[in-house]
Design a protein around this motif. Structure first.
Motif, PDB file in Angstrom:
ATOM      1  N   SER A  39      50.410 -43.200 -92.548  1.00 18.81           N
ATOM      2  CA  SER A  39      51.197 -43.259 -91.314  1.00 18.81           C
ATOM      3  C   SER A  39      50.369 -43.782 -90.157  1.00 18.81           C
ATOM      4  O   SER A  39      50.858 -44.565 -89.335  1.00 18.81           O
ATOM      5  CB  SER A  39      51.738 -41.858 -90.976  1.00 18.81           C
ATOM      6  N   ILE A  40      49.107 -43.366 -90.086  1.00 18.94           N
ATOM      7  CA  ILE A  40      48.231 -43.847 -89.011  1.00 18.94           C
ATOM      8  C   ILE A  40      48.006 -45.345 -89.136  1.00 18.94           C
ATOM      9  O   ILE A  40      48.029 -46.082 -88.138  1.00 18.94           O
ATOM     10  CB  ILE A  40      46.892 -43.087 -89.046  1.00 18.94           C
ATOM     11  N   ILE A  41      47.803 -45.816 -90.370  1.00 19.75           N
ATOM     12  CA  ILE A  41      47.603 -47.254 -90.581  1.00 19.75           C
ATOM     13  C   ILE A  41      48.825 -48.039 -90.123  1.00 19.75           C
ATOM     14  O   ILE A  41      48.710 -49.141 -89.566  1.00 19.75           O
ATOM     15  CB  ILE A  41      47.300 -47.531 -92.065  1.00 19.75           C
ATOM     16  N   MET A  42      50.005 -47.464 -90.319  1.00 19.02           N
ATOM     17  CA  MET A  42      51.246 -48.168 -89.959  1.00 19.02           C
ATOM     18  C   MET A  42      51.397 -48.372 -88.458  1.00 19.02           C
ATOM     19  O   MET A  42      52.170 -49.249 -88.034  1.00 19.02           O
ATOM     20  CB  MET A  42      52.452 -47.391 -90.489  1.00 19.02           C
ATOM     21  N   ILE A  43      50.724 -47.576 -87.638  1.00 18.61           N
ATOM     22  CA  ILE A  43      50.859 -47.733 -86.190  1.00 18.61           C
ATOM     23  C   ILE A  43      49.597 -48.278 -85.530  1.00 18.61           C
ATOM     24  O   ILE A  43      49.514 -48.324 -84.309  1.00 18.61           O
ATOM     25  CB  ILE A  43      51.241 -46.398 -85.532  1.00 18.61           C
ATOM     26  N   ILE A  44      48.626 -48.701 -86.326  1.00 14.95           N
ATOM     27  CA  ILE A  44      47.421 -49.313 -85.764  1.00 14.95           C
ATOM     28  C   ILE A  44      47.777 -50.701 -85.226  1.00 14.95           C
ATOM     29  O   ILE A  44      48.417 -51.491 -85.915  1.00 14.95           O
ATOM     30  CB  ILE A  44      46.312 -49.425 -86.821  1.00 14.95           C
ATOM     31  N   PRO A  45      47.387 -51.019 -83.998  1.00 11.60           N
ATOM     32  CA  PRO A  45      47.699 -52.340 -83.449  1.00 11.60           C
ATOM     33  C   PRO A  45      47.013 -53.440 -84.244  1.00 11.60           C
ATOM     34  O   PRO A  45      45.855 -53.323 -84.641  1.00 11.60           O
ATOM     35  CB  PRO A  45      47.157 -52.268 -82.014  1.00 11.60           C
ATOM     36  N   SER A  75      59.575 -53.836 -90.724  1.00 11.65           N
ATOM     37  CA  SER A  75      60.174 -52.585 -91.187  1.00 11.65           C
ATOM     38  C   SER A  75      59.143 -51.645 -91.798  1.00 11.65           C
ATOM     39  O   SER A  75      59.423 -50.470 -92.013  1.00 11.65           O
ATOM     40  CB  SER A  75      61.272 -52.870 -92.219  1.00 11.65           C
ATOM     41  N   PHE A  76      57.933 -52.157 -92.101  1.00  6.30           N
ATOM     42  CA  PHE A  76      56.882 -51.331 -92.692  1.00  6.30           C
ATOM     43  C   PHE A  76      55.931 -50.771 -91.639  1.00  6.30           C
ATOM     44  O   PHE A  76      54.986 -50.071 -91.985  1.00  6.30           O
ATOM     45  CB  PHE A  76      56.067 -52.135 -93.703  1.00  6.30           C
ATOM     46  N   LEU A  77      56.169 -51.102 -90.373  1.00  8.14           N
ATOM     47  CA  LEU A  77      55.226 -50.732 -89.335  1.00  8.14           C
ATOM     48  C   LEU A  77      55.945 -50.054 -88.178  1.00  8.14           C
ATOM     49  O   LEU A  77      57.176 -50.065 -88.100  1.00  8.14           O
ATOM     50  CB  LEU A  77      54.481 -51.979 -88.834  1.00  8.14           C
ATOM     51  N   GLY A  78      55.166 -49.476 -87.282  1.00  7.42           N
ATOM     52  CA  GLY A  78      55.735 -48.870 -86.098  1.00  7.42           C
ATOM     53  C   GLY A  78      56.286 -47.471 -86.341  1.00  7.42           C
ATOM     54  O   GLY A  78      56.108 -46.863 -87.391  1.00  7.42           O
ATOM     55  N   PRO A 294      48.729 -50.399 -77.265  1.00  6.74           N
ATOM     56  CA  PRO A 294      49.083 -51.801 -77.415  1.00  6.74           C
ATOM     57  C   PRO A 294      50.303 -52.032 -78.282  1.00  6.74           C
ATOM     58  O   PRO A 294      50.884 -53.103 -78.226  1.00  6.74           O
ATOM     59  CB  PRO A 294      47.811 -52.402 -78.071  1.00  6.74           C
ATOM     60  N   TRP A 295      50.691 -51.062 -79.114  1.00  7.55           N
ATOM     61  CA  TRP A 295      51.850 -51.274 -79.971  1.00  7.55           C
ATOM     62  C   TRP A 295      53.100 -50.599 -79.419  1.00  7.55           C
ATOM     63  O   TRP A 295      54.046 -50.326 -80.129  1.00  7.55           O
ATOM     64  CB  TRP A 295      51.581 -50.799 -81.387  1.00  7.55           C
ATOM     65  N   GLY A 296      53.080 -50.325 -78.102  1.00  5.03           N
ATOM     66  CA  GLY A 296      54.294 -49.853 -77.455  1.00  5.03           C
ATOM     67  C   GLY A 296      54.462 -48.359 -77.459  1.00  5.03           C
ATOM     68  O   GLY A 296      55.565 -47.861 -77.336  1.00  5.03           O
ATOM     69  N   GLY A 297      53.415 -47.607 -77.597  1.00  2.00           N
ATOM     70  CA  GLY A 297      53.544 -46.156 -77.593  1.00  2.00           C
ATOM     71  C   GLY A 297      52.584 -45.554 -76.602  1.00  2.00           C
ATOM     72  O   GLY A 297      51.839 -46.242 -75.928  1.00  2.00           O
ATOM     73  N   SER A 298      52.597 -44.267 -76.510  1.00  2.00           N
ATOM     74  CA  SER A 298      51.632 -43.571 -75.665  1.00  2.00           C
ATOM     75  C   SER A 298      51.245 -42.279 -76.332  1.00  2.00           C
ATOM     76  O   SER A 298      52.105 -41.519 -76.769  1.00  2.00           O
ATOM     77  CB  SER A 298      52.228 -43.294 -74.279  1.00  2.00           C
ATOM     78  N   PHE A 299      49.958 -42.044 -76.420  1.00  2.00           N
ATOM     79  CA  PHE A 299      49.472 -40.813 -77.034  1.00  2.00           C
ATOM     80  C   PHE A 299      49.027 -39.864 -75.930  1.00  2.00           C
ATOM     81  O   PHE A 299      48.105 -40.161 -75.188  1.00  2.00           O
ATOM     82  CB  PHE A 299      48.288 -41.084 -77.969  1.00  2.00           C
ATOM     83  N   ILE A 376      53.275 -33.527 -87.919  1.00  2.00           N
ATOM     84  CA  ILE A 376      52.407 -34.708 -87.856  1.00  2.00           C
ATOM     85  C   ILE A 376      53.224 -35.945 -87.527  1.00  2.00           C
ATOM     86  O   ILE A 376      52.803 -36.803 -86.740  1.00  2.00           O
ATOM     87  CB  ILE A 376      51.654 -34.877 -89.192  1.00  2.00           C
ATOM     88  N   MET A 377      54.409 -36.054 -88.127  1.00  2.13           N
ATOM     89  CA  MET A 377      55.290 -37.196 -87.849  1.00  2.13           C
ATOM     90  C   MET A 377      55.646 -37.269 -86.362  1.00  2.13           C
ATOM     91  O   MET A 377      55.574 -38.336 -85.742  1.00  2.13           O
ATOM     92  CB  MET A 377      56.559 -37.074 -88.687  1.00  2.13           C
ATOM     93  N   MET A 378      56.001 -36.124 -85.779  1.00  2.00           N
ATOM     94  CA  MET A 378      56.372 -36.119 -84.368  1.00  2.00           C
ATOM     95  C   MET A 378      55.169 -36.402 -83.479  1.00  2.00           C
ATOM     96  O   MET A 378      55.299 -37.067 -82.445  1.00  2.00           O
ATOM     97  CB  MET A 378      56.997 -34.769 -84.006  1.00  2.00           C
ATOM     98  N   THR A 379      53.993 -35.906 -83.872  1.00  2.00           N
ATOM     99  CA  THR A 379      52.793 -36.147 -83.072  1.00  2.00           C
ATOM    100  C   THR A 379      52.398 -37.617 -83.085  1.00  2.00           C
ATOM    101  O   THR A 379      52.066 -38.206 -82.053  1.00  2.00           O
ATOM    102  CB  THR A 379      51.628 -35.287 -83.590  1.00  2.00           C
ATOM    103  N   LEU A 380      52.444 -38.250 -84.263  1.00  2.00           N
ATOM    104  CA  LEU A 380      52.051 -39.651 -84.367  1.00  2.00           C
ATOM    105  C   LEU A 380      53.013 -40.572 -83.622  1.00  2.00           C
ATOM    106  O   LEU A 380      52.602 -41.600 -83.080  1.00  2.00           O
ATOM    107  CB  LEU A 380      51.976 -40.069 -85.839  1.00  2.00           C
ATOM    108  N   THR A 381      54.283 -40.231 -83.597  1.00  2.00           N
ATOM    109  CA  THR A 381      55.266 -41.043 -82.859  1.00  2.00           C
ATOM    110  C   THR A 381      55.394 -40.597 -81.413  1.00  2.00           C
ATOM    111  O   THR A 381      56.233 -41.123 -80.685  1.00  2.00           O
ATOM    112  CB  THR A 381      56.649 -40.957 -83.533  1.00  2.00           C
TER     113      THR A 381
END
Length: 430
Positions: A39-45, A75-78, A294-299, A376-381
């Protein structure tokens, strides 16, 4: 044996004389870690850009041998991909929670599924993951978002139950040691730890007022900090009331100080997820409220809560049974001893310690991993609501209310543990 046997021998060379139940839990937890890593790899810029460099893989990346690919790599990312990965992990652990219901010992045929067949279980997880990416968008992410919210709240609540039990067990153990040995030393340790916890809590409250409020506006932050501060003062006073002390002699400020410190932490975690507004950006700052990615999110600053507490030991057998610890069951069955030796004197690398009864609840263990996967899903998104704008993914108010309400639930649970012996004198709370 490693693929189909009942003993998880994958780690036998590294863990001689390991318990069957311990290795099984480690490997299931590794599956959760593996899904989290994907999941982390999928949201790496930059990952999508790299995928388009592979000829013949993504749609529009160029053909290979005249064959044009039709795979939409977006569809495999973000965040949508993280939702699908979270769904796959939750479905995997839900499947095993159902299959392992009411398993009482390793003699049950279903126990072999829990403690073996690791290669095939990995294939099942991969198959569910692949299938999850074929789910049509539609309302899937919107609906699954609410499953994630509920699951995350339950996961936080379980952690709070463990923390409250840990606080009571800690105080009881130290008071018992004080009665059996150097009383002055143990009481000094109690006072020191309690003082440190309260001092840290006071310092944290001051910092919250400084960095998450301003004279004009920020009323939500002021309200949350003030309410939780007042509630912490109430439970601290209640814990040392004479009638409470008489009904529950082990209650004291050590437990209250630990609960207070954790409550302030949860308050900070909630305030870090407050959506920034144009008129509050100067006071709160993007760096404090959550940095845009950079990929449109905020942590936001929201480190996952450690789940290792769920594997600790407790003074209470009922909690041990519920919370997966080994102390709830007498060790070693008929064919295995503490050293892993069989009846003929040989040494087993992984021995069965659950012949007379399971060391933990299989179903509850998988339920905890299911809830952990949702958290974890909610935290990563970053608690992203799928129907909102895709330009900048800032935390919605959902995350704030889930965390604030969980802090209130934790305080109420702790308050109940204090007053329950007083309100229900006929029950045995020892």
């Amino acid at each position: 044996s490693c693929l189909c046997g009942s003993a998880p021998c994958l780690l036998c060379g590294c863990c001689p004389s390991a318990k069957n139940s311990t290795i099984s839990r480690l490997l299931f937890t590794f599956f959760l870690f593996l899904g989290t890593l994907v999941s982390i790899i999928m949201i790496i810029p930059g990952v999508e850009k790299e995928l388009y460099k592979l000829p013949g893989f993504c749609e529009g990346s160029g053909s290979v041998l005249g064959v044009q690919p039709h795979v939409d790599c977006s569809s495999f990312l973000g965040h949508k991909a993280v939702y699908r990965m979270g769904f796959a992990m939750a479905a995997f652990f839900c499947l095993f929670a159902v299959l392992m219901a009411c398993v009482r010992s390793s003699k049950d045929p279903r126990a072999a599924l829990q403690n073996g067949f690791w290669f095939f279980k990995f294939l099942v997880l991969v198959g569910i993951t692949v299938g999850a990416f074929y789910i049509p968008d539609g309302t899937f992410t919107s609906v699954w978002f609410y499953f994630g919210v509920v699951g995350s709240f339950l996961f936080i609540l379980i952690q709070l139950v463990l923390l409250i039990d840990f606080a009571h067990s800690w105080s009881q153990r130290w008071l018992r040691n004080a009665g059996e040995g150097d009383a002055k030393g143990w009481y000094a340790a109690l006072c020191t730890v309690t003082f440190v916890f309260y001092a840290a809590s006071i310092a944290a409250v001051v910092l919250l007022y400084v960095y998450y409020t301003k004279p004009e506006g920020c009323t939500e932050g002021k309200a949350f900090i003030s309410i939780n501060l007042i509630l912490c003062l109430i439970v601290s006073v209640v814990s040392i009331l004479p009638k409470i002390q008489e009904a529950q002699p082990h209650s004291g400020l050590l437990q209250a100080s630990l609960i207070t410190l954790y409550t302030i932490y949860v308050t900070w975690s909630a305030l870090a997820n407050v959506p920034s507004k144009p008129d509050t950006a100067v006071a709160l700052g993007e760096g404090r409220m959550g940095r845009s990615t950079p990929w449109g999110g905020s942590f936001a600053a929201d480190p996952p809560r450690p789940s290792a507490r769920s594997l600790r030991s407790s003074d209470h057998p009922q909690v041990n049974k519920l919370m997966l610890t080994e102390e709830a069951v007498t060790e070693a069955g008929a064919g295995a001893g503490p050293g892993g030796a069989d009846e003929e004197g040989g040494v087993r690398r992984a021995y069965d310690n659950e012949q007379d009864g399971v060391s933990y609840s299989y179903s509850f263990f998988h339920l905890c991993l299911l809830l952990a996967a949702l958290y974890i899903m909610m935290t990563l998104t970053n608690w992203y609501r799928p129907d909102e704008s895709l330009q900048v993914l800032r935390s919605p108010w959902t995350a704030v209310w889930v965390k604030i309400s969980s802090s209130w639930a934790g305080l109420l649970l702790y308050l109940w543990t204090l007053v329950a012996p007083l309100l229900l004198p006929d029950r045995d709370f020892s």
